[in-house]
Design a protein around this motif. Structure first.
Motif, PDB file in Angstrom:
ATOM      1  N   ASN A 124      42.770  38.007 -32.121  1.00 16.20           N
ATOM      2  CA  ASN A 124      43.318  38.697 -30.956  1.00 16.20           C
ATOM      3  C   ASN A 124      42.228  38.730 -29.894  1.00 16.20           C
ATOM      4  N   GLN A 125      42.237  37.759 -29.011  1.00 16.08           N
ATOM      5  CA  GLN A 125      41.137  37.566 -28.082  1.00 16.08           C
ATOM      6  C   GLN A 125      41.100  38.603 -26.964  1.00 16.08           C
ATOM      7  N   SER A 126      40.216  38.377 -26.045  1.00 13.55           N
ATOM      8  CA  SER A 126      39.898  39.357 -25.013  1.00 13.55           C
ATOM      9  C   SER A 126      40.969  39.509 -23.940  1.00 13.55           C
ATOM     10  N   ALA A 127      42.078  38.789 -23.996  1.00 10.96           N
ATOM     11  CA  ALA A 127      43.126  38.973 -22.998  1.00 10.96           C
ATOM     12  C   ALA A 127      43.613  40.411 -23.002  1.00 10.96           C
ATOM     13  N   ASN A 128      43.623  41.045 -24.168  1.00  5.31           N
ATOM     14  CA  ASN A 128      43.980  42.460 -24.210  1.00  5.31           C
ATOM     15  C   ASN A 128      42.827  43.285 -24.752  1.00  5.31           C
ATOM     16  N   ASN A 129      41.628  42.723 -24.732  1.00  2.00           N
ATOM     17  CA  ASN A 129      40.392  43.414 -25.083  1.00  2.00           C
ATOM     18  C   ASN A 129      40.383  43.955 -26.502  1.00  2.00           C
ATOM     19  N   GLY A 130      41.227  43.433 -27.375  1.00  2.00           N
ATOM     20  CA  GLY A 130      41.183  43.815 -28.772  1.00  2.00           C
ATOM     21  C   GLY A 130      41.749  45.189 -29.067  1.00  2.00           C
ATOM     22  N   LYS A 131      42.207  45.943 -28.101  1.00  2.00           N
ATOM     23  CA  LYS A 131      42.687  47.303 -28.338  1.00  2.00           C
ATOM     24  C   LYS A 131      44.043  47.553 -27.682  1.00  2.00           C
ATOM     25  N   GLN A 169      44.516  47.264 -24.676  1.00  2.00           N
ATOM     26  CA  GLN A 169      44.156  47.699 -23.337  1.00  2.00           C
ATOM     27  C   GLN A 169      44.274  46.496 -22.406  1.00  2.00           C
ATOM     28  N   THR A 170      44.964  46.653 -21.297  1.00  2.00           N
ATOM     29  CA  THR A 170      45.114  45.542 -20.366  1.00  2.00           C
ATOM     30  C   THR A 170      43.881  45.430 -19.475  1.00  2.00           C
ATOM     31  N   ALA A 171      43.764  44.278 -18.824  1.00  2.00           N
ATOM     32  CA  ALA A 171      42.665  44.071 -17.884  1.00  2.00           C
ATOM     33  C   ALA A 171      42.730  45.097 -16.752  1.00  2.00           C
ATOM     34  N   ALA A 172      43.942  45.445 -16.311  1.00  2.00           N
ATOM     35  CA  ALA A 172      44.084  46.437 -15.241  1.00  2.00           C
ATOM     36  C   ALA A 172      43.576  47.803 -15.683  1.00  2.00           C
ATOM     37  N   ASP A 173      43.872  48.180 -16.940  1.00  2.00           N
ATOM     38  CA  ASP A 173      43.372  49.453 -17.474  1.00  2.00           C
ATOM     39  C   ASP A 173      41.846  49.457 -17.477  1.00  2.00           C
ATOM     40  N   SER A 174      41.285  48.390 -18.015  1.00  2.00           N
ATOM     41  CA  SER A 174      39.833  48.265 -18.108  1.00  2.00           C
ATOM     42  C   SER A 174      39.193  48.288 -16.721  1.00  2.00           C
ATOM     43  N   ASP A 175      39.762  47.524 -15.805  1.00  2.00           N
ATOM     44  CA  ASP A 175      39.213  47.476 -14.450  1.00  2.00           C
ATOM     45  C   ASP A 175      39.288  48.840 -13.772  1.00  2.00           C
ATOM     46  N   ALA A 176      40.367  49.592 -14.010  1.00  2.00           N
ATOM     47  CA  ALA A 176      40.499  50.926 -13.407  1.00  2.00           C
ATOM     48  C   ALA A 176      39.434  51.872 -13.966  1.00  2.00           C
ATOM     49  N   ILE A 177      39.177  51.788 -15.261  1.00  2.00           N
ATOM     50  CA  ILE A 177      38.140  52.627 -15.869  1.00  2.00           C
ATOM     51  C   ILE A 177      36.773  52.268 -15.295  1.00  2.00           C
ATOM     52  N   LEU A 178      36.501  50.960 -15.159  1.00  2.00           N
ATOM     53  CA  LEU A 178      35.211  50.532 -14.614  1.00  2.00           C
ATOM     54  C   LEU A 178      35.070  50.879 -13.128  1.00  2.00           C
ATOM     55  N   LYS A 179      36.167  50.835 -12.384  1.00  2.00           N
ATOM     56  CA  LYS A 179      36.112  51.248 -10.971  1.00  2.00           C
ATOM     57  C   LYS A 179      35.784  52.737 -10.868  1.00  2.00           C
ATOM     58  N   GLN A 180      36.441  53.543 -11.708  1.00  2.00           N
ATOM     59  CA  GLN A 180      36.160  54.984 -11.723  1.00  2.00           C
ATOM     60  C   GLN A 180      34.700  55.239 -12.094  1.00  2.00           C
ATOM     61  N   ALA A 181      34.204  54.499 -13.073  1.00  2.00           N
ATOM     62  CA  ALA A 181      32.802  54.653 -13.488  1.00  2.00           C
ATOM     63  C   ALA A 181      31.864  54.283 -12.347  1.00  2.00           C
ATOM     64  N   PHE A 182      32.192  53.225 -11.620  1.00  2.00           N
ATOM     65  CA  PHE A 182      31.371  52.820 -10.477  1.00  2.00           C
ATOM     66  C   PHE A 182      31.437  53.874  -9.372  1.00  2.00           C
ATOM     67  N   ASP A 183      32.648  54.296  -9.025  1.00  3.20           N
ATOM     68  CA  ASP A 183      32.823  55.277  -7.945  1.00  3.20           C
ATOM     69  C   ASP A 183      32.113  56.591  -8.230  1.00  3.20           C
ATOM     70  N   SER A 184      32.062  56.994  -9.503  1.00  2.00           N
ATOM     71  CA  SER A 184      31.438  58.273  -9.866  1.00  2.00           C
ATOM     72  C   SER A 184      29.993  58.110 -10.346  1.00  2.00           C
ATOM     73  N   LYS A 185      29.458  56.882 -10.229  1.00  2.00           N
ATOM     74  CA  LYS A 185      28.070  56.587 -10.629  1.00  2.00           C
ATOM     75  C   LYS A 185      27.795  57.007 -12.068  1.00  2.00           C
ATOM     76  N   LEU A 187      35.232  40.887 -12.443  1.00  2.00           N
ATOM     77  CA  LEU A 187      36.486  41.399 -12.995  1.00  2.00           C
ATOM     78  C   LEU A 187      37.646  40.981 -12.102  1.00  2.00           C
ATOM     79  N   ALA A 188      38.856  41.078 -12.601  1.00  2.00           N
ATOM     80  CA  ALA A 188      40.045  40.768 -11.804  1.00  2.00           C
ATOM     81  C   ALA A 188      40.102  41.634 -10.550  1.00  2.00           C
ATOM     82  N   SER A 189      39.550  42.853 -10.626  1.00  2.00           N
ATOM     83  CA  SER A 189      39.544  43.779  -9.483  1.00  2.00           C
ATOM     84  C   SER A 189      38.562  43.357  -8.395  1.00  2.00           C
TER      85      SER A 189
END
Length: 163
Positions: A40-47, A49-65, A97-99
């Motif tokens: 089960n490759q990284s298209a759904n990150n093994g969990k 979780q979609t790329a959009a979910d992951s990108d949203a979490i990483l955007k929030q992490a970036f925005d909040s430092k 990232l896709a974002s």
């Protein structure tokens, strides 16, 4: 002086809740010295979780430092960097990232195998620790922890898991 140290709890709680809600997992088929083939490759990150979910979490992490946040995702290699050979050796490259957010990946090649043949345009899945930078962030701890004090991370490339 650090501000908003508690903000890391928001994306961490979202990841925890999401992983409890969706219990799909990748099924490793073979292990050989830290490299695992995954069905089960990284298209759904093994969990699940979609790329959009992951990108949203990483955007929030970036925005909040945010720092010290365990994350999963995938991106496209936009630049290969020379290995860092000072102290612990690290393979380094930039993922987009896709974002559109970019991440520096610092993969410890003293503890895990180096991704051979990695090149610009390749897709790489990751599970590691996010650290904020002005450029988008750094992903590290993409390997197992021999001391078992940290969550094991990994990188996936062309059907191989490096940990």
């Amino acid at each position: 002086m650090k501000k908003n140290n508690w903000l890391w709890l928001i994306p961490a709680a979202a990841i925890l809740l999401y992983s409890q809600w969706n219990q799909q997992d990748s099924h490793p088929t073979a292990t050989n010295s830290g490299v695992t083939t995954s069905q089960n490759q990284s298209a759904n990150n093994g969990k699940g979780q979609t790329a959009a979910d992951s990108d949203a979490i990483l955007k929030q992490a970036f925005d909040s430092k945010t720092n010290d946040l365990q994350v999963q995702g995938s991106g496209t290699v936009t630049k290969m960097l020379p290995d860092d050979n000072k102290g612990s050796r690290h393979q380094r490259f930039i993922l987009k990232l896709a974002s559109g957010q970019t991440l520096l990946v610092a993969h410890n090649i003293d503890l895990a195998h180096k991704i051979k043949g990695l090149k610009k345009g390749d897709t790489v899945g990751f599970n590691g620790e996010y650290e904020w930078t002005e450029q988008g962030g750094v992903i590290h701890w993409t390997h197992h922890d021999p001391a078992k004090r940290h969550v094991d991370g990994w990188l996936e490339h062309q059907g191989q898991r490096y940990q």
